[in-house]
Motif scaffolding. Structure first.
Motif, PDB file in Angstrom:
ATOM      1  N   ASP A   1       0.690  -1.146   0.068  1.00  0.00           N
ATOM      2  CA  ASP A   1      -0.050  -0.239  -0.200  1.00  0.00           C
ATOM      3  C   ASP A   1       1.085   1.224  -0.276  1.00  0.00           C
ATOM      4  OD1 ASP A   1      -3.045  -1.534   0.564  1.00  0.00           O
ATOM      5  OD2 ASP A   1      -1.573  -2.064   2.150  1.00  0.00           O
ATOM      6  N   SER A   2       2.367   1.136   0.091  1.00  0.00           N
ATOM      7  CA  SER A   2       2.936   2.400   0.317  1.00  0.00           C
ATOM      8  C   SER A   2       4.816   1.577   0.807  1.00  0.00           C
ATOM      9  CB  SER A   2       2.863   3.523   1.367  1.00  0.00           C
ATOM     10  OG  SER A   2       3.056   2.280   2.128  1.00  0.00           O
ATOM     11  N   VAL A   3       5.296   2.650   0.710  1.00  0.00           N
ATOM     12  CA  VAL A   3       6.554   2.233   0.453  1.00  0.00           C
ATOM     13  C   VAL A   3       7.360   3.218   0.980  1.00  0.00           C
ATOM     14  CG1 VAL A   3       8.977   2.069  -0.771  1.00  0.00           C
ATOM     15  CG2 VAL A   3       6.899   0.814  -1.184  1.00  0.00           C
ATOM     16  N   ARG A   4       8.553   3.080   1.692  1.00  0.00           N
ATOM     17  CA  ARG A   4       9.796   3.947   2.575  1.00  0.00           C
ATOM     18  C   ARG A   4      10.636   4.421   2.228  1.00  0.00           C
ATOM     19  NH1 ARG A   4      12.593   4.367   6.964  1.00  0.00           N
ATOM     20  NH2 ARG A   4      12.519   6.091   9.186  1.00  0.00           N
ATOM     21  N   ASP A   5      11.424   4.540   1.812  1.00  0.00           N
ATOM     22  CA  ASP A   5      12.743   5.248   1.343  1.00  0.00           C
ATOM     23  C   ASP A   5      13.535   5.123   2.726  1.00  0.00           C
ATOM     24  OD1 ASP A   5      14.581   4.250  -0.450  1.00  0.00           O
ATOM     25  OD2 ASP A   5      15.143   6.581  -0.134  1.00  0.00           O
ATOM     26  N   SER A   6      14.919   4.382   2.597  1.00  0.00           N
ATOM     27  CA  SER A   6      15.843   4.447   4.038  1.00  0.00           C
ATOM     28  C   SER A   6      16.322   5.308   4.105  1.00  0.00           C
ATOM     29  CB  SER A   6      15.445   3.072   4.776  1.00  0.00           C
ATOM     30  OG  SER A   6      14.518   2.829   5.237  1.00  0.00           O
TER      31      SER A   6
END
Length: 439
Positions: free
Chosen positions: A343-348
């Protein structure tokens, strides 16, 4: 620019030491945070990670977590179909407390979103090495990939079911809006082993600064080549014999020295010493290309099963992948392939803490790469380093640049090591760059 979320990750020991009310006050007042999530399963990693000591913890200077322990209650009936069972904290000040409920209750009182992260390893890899070595990833020669701290193979049915059950039980039995993971998938040959080195016969004219070629070659040092991967590959229609043949050949090329694998020594020197491209390697070694595709298919299937399972438990849940790799496709992650199952992606990316010598080019390019993969129907969350090595000026500059990249939210990395002036820079930078946080 409108965004939906400013999120912050917290650890169980943060809550025990500082108290959830104090933490929530700091996050809301200094950084406009409207979403808190607990790192509910944490791998062994000294905290704070990038500095010697905590900046605002009243009870300790630093903390060494247990290996992959769970800090909230789980229903063990959810794990009846796998040999693996969750391992819980044994520390006196943490055990027997559902720290996820502590966080979610406070979040609800404040009208905030609440979530959880299942981090890199969600089972104690030391226990796995002792009790379940058959579930660990193996290299092309059948050896356990010990340098990767004993990564479990996602194609092993027990491992697959355990991972699915961890997410399902968490969502089913807890009041969370978000479940995030940076799960380690397949060993890429670089974990714990370093990058491919220059050939033993080296001169200054040799072009060894080829990061994509080095990473691609390193796959021949990674895994997995267990019996379950073999069965899965054949079931999916891959030529397993060709994959093994080509990876074994590359493995010998990588390790060639004047005293070992001498017949591949010149190939080693000419490959690492020339300006050969990764495209040419994939043409010359079709099994390597098949190996890449097979790993992507395997992880996409895992994400599909987790996604479907947790949405059955709670249709509104936000399943979020936390990207932490420069070349995720080399570990089985293809954003286009997993897009239907996240549903979503976080970039670290935490360029702020390293001085952003490239003026945030890497951060910008990575965010656009993810957006290219997941499209515009899924949310893209950008991390911002609030750790001590960052500066308020860099944080504000980063927020300005990201305000032009169509992101849907921000995520602090991380509260436990942040200076208050860095938390203040989040609110200041949002104001200066014109961020508007949706209610």
């Amino acid at each position: 620019m409108f965004i939906k979320e400013v999120a912050a990750s917290l650890y169980a020991w943060d809550l025990a030491d500082e108290g959830i009310e104090t933490i929530a006050d700091n996050l809301q007042e200094h950084s406009n945070v409207n979403c808190m999530y607990l790192v509910g399963v944490m791998h062994y990693e000294k905290r704070p990670l990038t500095s010697l000591f905590y900046t605002h913890n009243p009870k300790r200077k630093y903390y060494l977590p247990e290996n992959s322990r769970v800090y909230y209650k789980m229903d063990l009936n959810s794990f009846k179909d796998t040999k693996l069972k969750p391992r819980f904290s044994e520390r006196d000040f943490l055990k027997d407390v559902d720290w996820l409920d502590v966080l979610t209750k406070e979040a609800r009182k404040r009208g905030m979103r609440a979530g959880i992260e299942l981090s890199h390893t969600i089972f104690d890899t030391n226990i796995a090495l002792e009790e379940f070595p058959e579930m660990l990833q193996k290299d092309v020669n059948g050896n356990l990939i010990s340098a990767t701290q004993g990564m479990l193979c996602p194609n092993n049915p027990d491992v697959h079911e355990y991972q699915r059950a961890m997410f399902y039980d968490t969502v089913k039995n807890h009041d969370v809006d978000l479940v995030q993971t940076c799960l380690l998938t397949f060993a890429d040959g670089l974990d714990g082993q370093g990058e491919i080195k220059a050939p033993w016969f080296y001169d200054t004219w040799m072009d060894v600064n080829k990061p994509t070629v080095g990473d691609l070659l390193a796959l021949a040092k990674g895994g997995c080549f267990c019996e379950h991967c073999q069965a899965k590959a054949k079931k999916l229609g891959y030529d397993w014999e060709m994959i093994v043949r080509d990876i074994k050949k590359l493995n010998r090329v990588i390790y060639a020295t004047p005293y070992r694998f001498q017949e591949e020594l010149m190939e080693n020197n000419l490959t690492l010493g020339s300006n050969v491209t990764d495209s040419m390697l994939l043409i010359e070694y079709p099994g390597l290309f098949e190996f890449l595709k097979f790993r992507i298919d395997s992880i996409t299937e895992l994400f599909r099963d987790i996604y479907q399972s947790i949405h059955e438990a709670k249709p509104s849940i936000d399943f979020r992948y936390n990207n932490h790799r420069r070349l995720p496709e080399y570990t089985g992650i293809s954003f286009k392939h997993i897009a239907p199952y996240v549903d979503s992606v976080r970039d670290s990316d935490y360029s702020e803490q390293t001085g952003a010598k490239d003026r945030f080019v890497y951060k910008r390019n990575t965010l656009l790469k993810i957006r290219r993969g997941i499209g515009f129907d899924k949310d893209l969350i950008a991390a911002v380093a609030t750790r001590p090595n960052a500066t308020p000026e860099l944080i504000r500059e980063s927020l300005k640049i990201m305000s032009e990249l169509g992101i849907d939210g921000l995520s602090l990395g991380h509260y436990d090591g942040a200076h208050m002036e860095h938390l203040d820079a989040i609110a200041q930078g949002m104001r200066e760059a014109g961020y508007i946080l949706k209610k």
